[in-house]
Design a protein around this motif. Structure first.
Motif, PDB file in Angstrom:
ATOM      1  N   UNK A   1      75.285 -52.097 -11.441  1.00  0.00           N
ATOM      2  CA  UNK A   1      76.244 -53.109 -11.006  1.00  0.00           C
ATOM      3  C   UNK A   1      75.656 -54.522 -11.059  1.00  0.00           C
ATOM      4  N   UNK A   2      74.679 -54.739 -11.947  1.00  0.00           N
ATOM      5  CA  UNK A   2      74.006 -56.040 -12.008  1.00  0.00           C
ATOM      6  C   UNK A   2      74.975 -57.190 -12.172  1.00  0.00           C
ATOM      7  N   UNK A   3      75.892 -57.073 -13.114  1.00  0.00           N
ATOM      8  CA  UNK A   3      76.835 -58.169 -13.383  1.00  0.00           C
ATOM      9  C   UNK A   3      77.774 -58.382 -12.204  1.00  0.00           C
ATOM     10  N   UNK A   4      78.132 -57.307 -11.511  1.00  0.00           N
ATOM     11  CA  UNK A   4      79.038 -57.427 -10.367  1.00  0.00           C
ATOM     12  C   UNK A   4      78.359 -58.119  -9.193  1.00  0.00           C
ATOM     13  N   UNK A   5      77.026 -57.991  -9.096  1.00  0.00           N
ATOM     14  CA  UNK A   5      76.299 -58.640  -8.005  1.00  0.00           C
ATOM     15  C   UNK A   5      76.119 -60.129  -8.248  1.00  0.00           C
ATOM     16  N   UNK A   6      76.217 -60.551  -9.505  1.00  0.00           N
ATOM     17  CA  UNK A   6      75.975 -61.960  -9.832  1.00  0.00           C
ATOM     18  C   UNK A   6      77.177 -62.843  -9.522  1.00  0.00           C
ATOM     19  N   UNK A   7      78.356 -62.280  -9.560  1.00  0.00           N
ATOM     20  CA  UNK A   7      79.579 -63.061  -9.318  1.00  0.00           C
ATOM     21  C   UNK A   7      80.084 -62.812  -7.900  1.00  0.00           C
ATOM     22  N   UNK A   8      80.644 -63.843  -7.289  1.00  0.00           N
ATOM     23  CA  UNK A   8      81.132 -63.737  -5.914  1.00  0.00           C
ATOM     24  C   UNK A   8      82.655 -63.843  -5.895  1.00  0.00           C
ATOM     25  N   UNK A   9      83.335 -62.875  -6.477  1.00  0.00           N
ATOM     26  CA  UNK A   9      84.789 -62.883  -6.550  1.00  0.00           C
ATOM     27  C   UNK A   9      85.331 -61.556  -6.036  1.00  0.00           C
ATOM     28  N   UNK A  10      86.621 -61.548  -5.724  1.00  0.00           N
ATOM     29  CA  UNK A  10      87.260 -60.297  -5.300  1.00  0.00           C
ATOM     30  C   UNK A  10      87.162 -59.251  -6.402  1.00  0.00           C
ATOM     31  N   UNK A  11      87.312 -59.694  -7.647  1.00  0.00           N
ATOM     32  CA  UNK A  11      87.240 -58.758  -8.765  1.00  0.00           C
ATOM     33  C   UNK A  11      85.842 -58.144  -8.871  1.00  0.00           C
ATOM     34  N   UNK A  12      84.803 -58.965  -8.685  1.00  0.00           N
ATOM     35  CA  UNK A  12      83.444 -58.440  -8.799  1.00  0.00           C
ATOM     36  C   UNK A  12      83.131 -57.458  -7.668  1.00  0.00           C
ATOM     37  N   UNK A  13      83.711 -57.680  -6.474  1.00  0.00           N
ATOM     38  CA  UNK A  13      83.510 -56.736  -5.380  1.00  0.00           C
ATOM     39  C   UNK A  13      84.148 -55.386  -5.733  1.00  0.00           C
ATOM     40  N   UNK A  14      85.329 -55.433  -6.305  1.00  0.00           N
ATOM     41  CA  UNK A  14      85.981 -54.197  -6.741  1.00  0.00           C
ATOM     42  C   UNK A  14      85.175 -53.512  -7.829  1.00  0.00           C
ATOM     43  N   UNK A  15      84.645 -54.308  -8.766  1.00  0.00           N
ATOM     44  CA  UNK A  15      83.839 -53.741  -9.849  1.00  0.00           C
ATOM     45  C   UNK A  15      82.564 -53.105  -9.305  1.00  0.00           C
ATOM     46  N   UNK A  16      81.963 -53.741  -8.296  1.00  0.00           N
ATOM     47  CA  UNK A  16      80.761 -53.170  -7.691  1.00  0.00           C
ATOM     48  C   UNK A  16      81.073 -51.843  -7.005  1.00  0.00           C
ATOM     49  N   UNK A  17      82.200 -51.782  -6.297  1.00  0.00           N
ATOM     50  CA  UNK A  17      82.608 -50.548  -5.631  1.00  0.00           C
ATOM     51  C   UNK A  17      82.842 -49.441  -6.660  1.00  0.00           C
ATOM     52  N   UNK A  18      83.498 -49.791  -7.738  1.00  0.00           N
ATOM     53  CA  UNK A  18      83.762 -48.803  -8.787  1.00  0.00           C
ATOM     54  C   UNK A  18      82.479 -48.358  -9.467  1.00  0.00           C
ATOM     55  N   UNK A  19      81.520 -49.296  -9.611  1.00  0.00           N
ATOM     56  CA  UNK A  19      80.234 -48.944 -10.218  1.00  0.00           C
ATOM     57  C   UNK A  19      79.476 -47.963  -9.330  1.00  0.00           C
ATOM     58  N   UNK A  20      79.516 -48.196  -7.999  1.00  0.00           N
ATOM     59  CA  UNK A  20      78.837 -47.269  -7.094  1.00  0.00           C
ATOM     60  C   UNK A  20      79.459 -45.878  -7.191  1.00  0.00           C
ATOM     61  N   UNK A  21      80.768 -45.814  -7.209  1.00  0.00           N
ATOM     62  CA  UNK A  21      81.445 -44.519  -7.306  1.00  0.00           C
ATOM     63  C   UNK A  21      81.127 -43.821  -8.625  1.00  0.00           C
ATOM     64  N   UNK A  22      81.146 -44.585  -9.724  1.00  0.00           N
ATOM     65  CA  UNK A  22      80.862 -43.999 -11.027  1.00  0.00           C
ATOM     66  C   UNK A  22      79.433 -43.463 -11.095  1.00  0.00           C
ATOM     67  N   UNK A  23      78.494 -44.160 -10.420  1.00  0.00           N
ATOM     68  CA  UNK A  23      77.089 -43.753 -10.436  1.00  0.00           C
ATOM     69  C   UNK A  23      76.790 -42.672  -9.399  1.00  0.00           C
ATOM     70  N   UNK A  24      77.815 -42.193  -8.718  1.00  0.00           N
ATOM     71  CA  UNK A  24      77.630 -41.164  -7.680  1.00  0.00           C
ATOM     72  C   UNK A  24      78.605 -40.011  -7.862  1.00  0.00           C
ATOM     73  N   UNK A  25      79.211 -39.914  -9.013  1.00  0.00           N
ATOM     74  CA  UNK A  25      80.362 -39.027  -9.185  1.00  0.00           C
ATOM     75  C   UNK A  25      80.029 -37.659  -9.770  1.00  0.00           C
ATOM     76  N   UNK A  26      78.740 -37.406 -10.043  1.00  0.00           N
ATOM     77  CA  UNK A  26      78.394 -36.089 -10.579  1.00  0.00           C
ATOM     78  C   UNK A  26      77.958 -35.174  -9.446  1.00  0.00           C
ATOM     79  N   UNK A  27      78.716 -34.113  -9.259  1.00  0.00           N
ATOM     80  CA  UNK A  27      78.449 -33.167  -8.180  1.00  0.00           C
ATOM     81  C   UNK A  27      77.456 -32.104  -8.632  1.00  0.00           C
ATOM     82  N   UNK A  28      76.677 -31.604  -7.669  1.00  0.00           N
ATOM     83  CA  UNK A  28      75.841 -30.429  -7.902  1.00  0.00           C
ATOM     84  C   UNK A  28      76.335 -29.335  -6.964  1.00  0.00           C
ATOM     85  N   UNK A  29      76.732 -28.197  -7.532  1.00  0.00           N
ATOM     86  CA  UNK A  29      77.293 -27.116  -6.718  1.00  0.00           C
ATOM     87  C   UNK A  29      77.159 -25.804  -7.460  1.00  0.00           C
TER      88      UNK A  29
END
Length: 304
Positions: free
Chosen positions: A129-157
Motif C-alpha cells: 500500500x505504498x502509494x496509498x500511504x503517500x496521499x492523504x485523500x479519502x480515496x487513498x484511505x479506501x485504497x489502503x483498506x482494500x490493499x490490506x484486505x487483498x494482502x490478507x485474503x488467502x486462507x489456510x484451512x
C-alpha cells in the motif's frame, strides 16, 4: 484480556492477532503461544526435546473464562517458515469445533469449515500500500483498506491455501479487538512504515466494512512484564518519548543527512497512522512541530 475487559466491560468475542515471522523467530513463538492460550489449547512436546508434538485442549473449567475466537493474520514470512504452526492451530480450531460445549463458552462450536488463519497470496509479501500511504485523500484511505484486505485474503484451512475474500472481510468486520505485538526495544511503531501499513491498515479496513474494533499494541520487549496499550496511547507515548524529544532530535544531528531523514520519516509515519486510523491527535503534531520545524536550529539542520 484484562485491558480489554477494563475498556469494554467484557471479554472480546473475536480477536485478530497480527503475527510477523521475524518476530516469532526472535521470541521463540511467544505470540503464537498466546494465541493458543486464548483459544484454550496447550502445546505438547516430545519427551526430552523442544519439538511440538500436538496439543491438549484445556477444559473450560480450567480456563475460568470463555474461549476467545482468534483469527491469525500472518505475514508472508511466517506463512513460508511456520507452516507446521499454522497446521497445528488449524487442527486445534477444528477440534474445538467438534467439542460438546456451549457456544457462548466455545465460539468455534459448529464452525469446522471456517478458516482461522489468513495471509498474503503465495509468493506475496507485505501489504503493498505504498502509494496509498503517500496521499492523504479519502480515496487513498479506501485504497489502503482494500490493499490490506487483498494482502490478507488467502486462507489456510485443512491443509489448503486458497483465496477467500468473503471470509477475511467477515472476520475484520466482526472483530472486537486487534492486537500487534512488539518484542524489540530498538524500534517503535513510528520508526518503520510497516507498523502503519499493518496496524492502521487493519483499522482502515475495519472502518471501510463498518466495523467497530479496539486496537492494542502489546509491548512484550520485557517478556516477564508485557504491557498492553491502546494503539492511540502507544502512538502518543512514542511521540513524547522519542519523536518530539530534544535529546533524540539532537542525537540525529551528528548523522547528517541520515539523521535528518529519520526525523522526516517519523513525520511520514505519524501522518500515515493519522490518515488511516484517526488516532493521532492534533496536539501530537503540534508537539512534533515545536521541536522540529518550529525550532530554527533543527529546521536549518533539516534544510541543510
Amino acid at each position: 484480556m484484562r485491558r480489554y475487559c477494563q475498556d469494554n466491560g467484557d471479554y472480546p468475542r473475536q480477536l485478530v492477532i497480527d503475527l510477523w515471522g521475524s518476530q516469532s523467530m526472535r521470541t521463540a513463538g511467544e505470540e503464537f503461544a498466546m494465541a493458543l492460550h486464548l483459544i484454550g489449547v496447550r502445546p505438547l512436546y516430545r519427551e526430552k526435546t523442544a519439538r511440538i508434538d500436538g496439543f491438549e485442549i484445556l477444559p473450560v473449567a480450567m480456563l475460568e473464562r470463555p474461549r476467545i475466537e482468534v483469527t491469525l493474520r500472518v505475514s508472508g514470512l511466517f506463512r513460508d517458515i511456520f507452516g507446521n504452526l499454522m497446521s497445528l492451530f488449524d487442527q486445534a480450531v477444528q477440534a474445538l469445533a467438534e467439542r460438546d460445549e456451549a457456544a457462548d463458552w466455545n465460539p468455534y462450536v459448529g464452525k469446522s469449515d471456517t478458516p482461522a488463519i489468513f495471509s498474503p497470496a503465495p509468493e506475496q509479501y507485505g501489504v503493498n500500500m505504498d502509494s496509498a500511504l503517500a496521499a492523504m485523500t479519502e480515496q487513498s484511505r479506501t485504497e489502503a483498506a482494500q490493499a490490506w484486505l487483498a494482502a490478507s485474503s488467502w486462507a489456510y484451512h485443512k491443509g489448503r491455501h486458497y483465496s477467500d475474500m468473503d471470509q477475511i472481510k467477515a472476520k475484520v468486520k466482526s472483530a472486537d479487538a486487534f492486537v500487534h505485538l512488539q518484542d524489540l526495544k530498538e524500534t517503535d511503531l513510528l520508526s518503520q512504515q510497516d507498523y502503519a501499513a499493518h496496524e492502521a491498515g487493519f483499522l482502515a479496513a475495519n472502518s471501510l466494512l463498518g466495523g467497530d474494533v479496539s486496537a492494542y499494541h502489546l509491548d512484550n520487549s520485557t517478556p516477564q512484564a508485557p504491557v498492553a496499550r491502546s494503539l492511540g496511547e502507544e502512538i502518543a507515548r512514542v511521540v513524547y518519548a522519542r519523536a518530539a524529544n530534544p535529546q533524540w532530535i539532537g542525537s540525529m544531528k551528528p548523522h547528517g543527512f541520515r539523521g535528518a531523514a529519520e526525523i522526516v520519516s517519523t513525520l511520514d509515519h505519524m501522518a500515515a497512522f493519522s490518515h488511516l486510523s484517526g488516532l493521532v491527535g492534533v496536539h501530537l503534531f503540534d508537539q512534533f512541530f515545536s521541536h522540529t520545524l518550529g525550532d530554527q536550529e533543527v529546521a536549518a539542520f533539516i534544510e541543510t
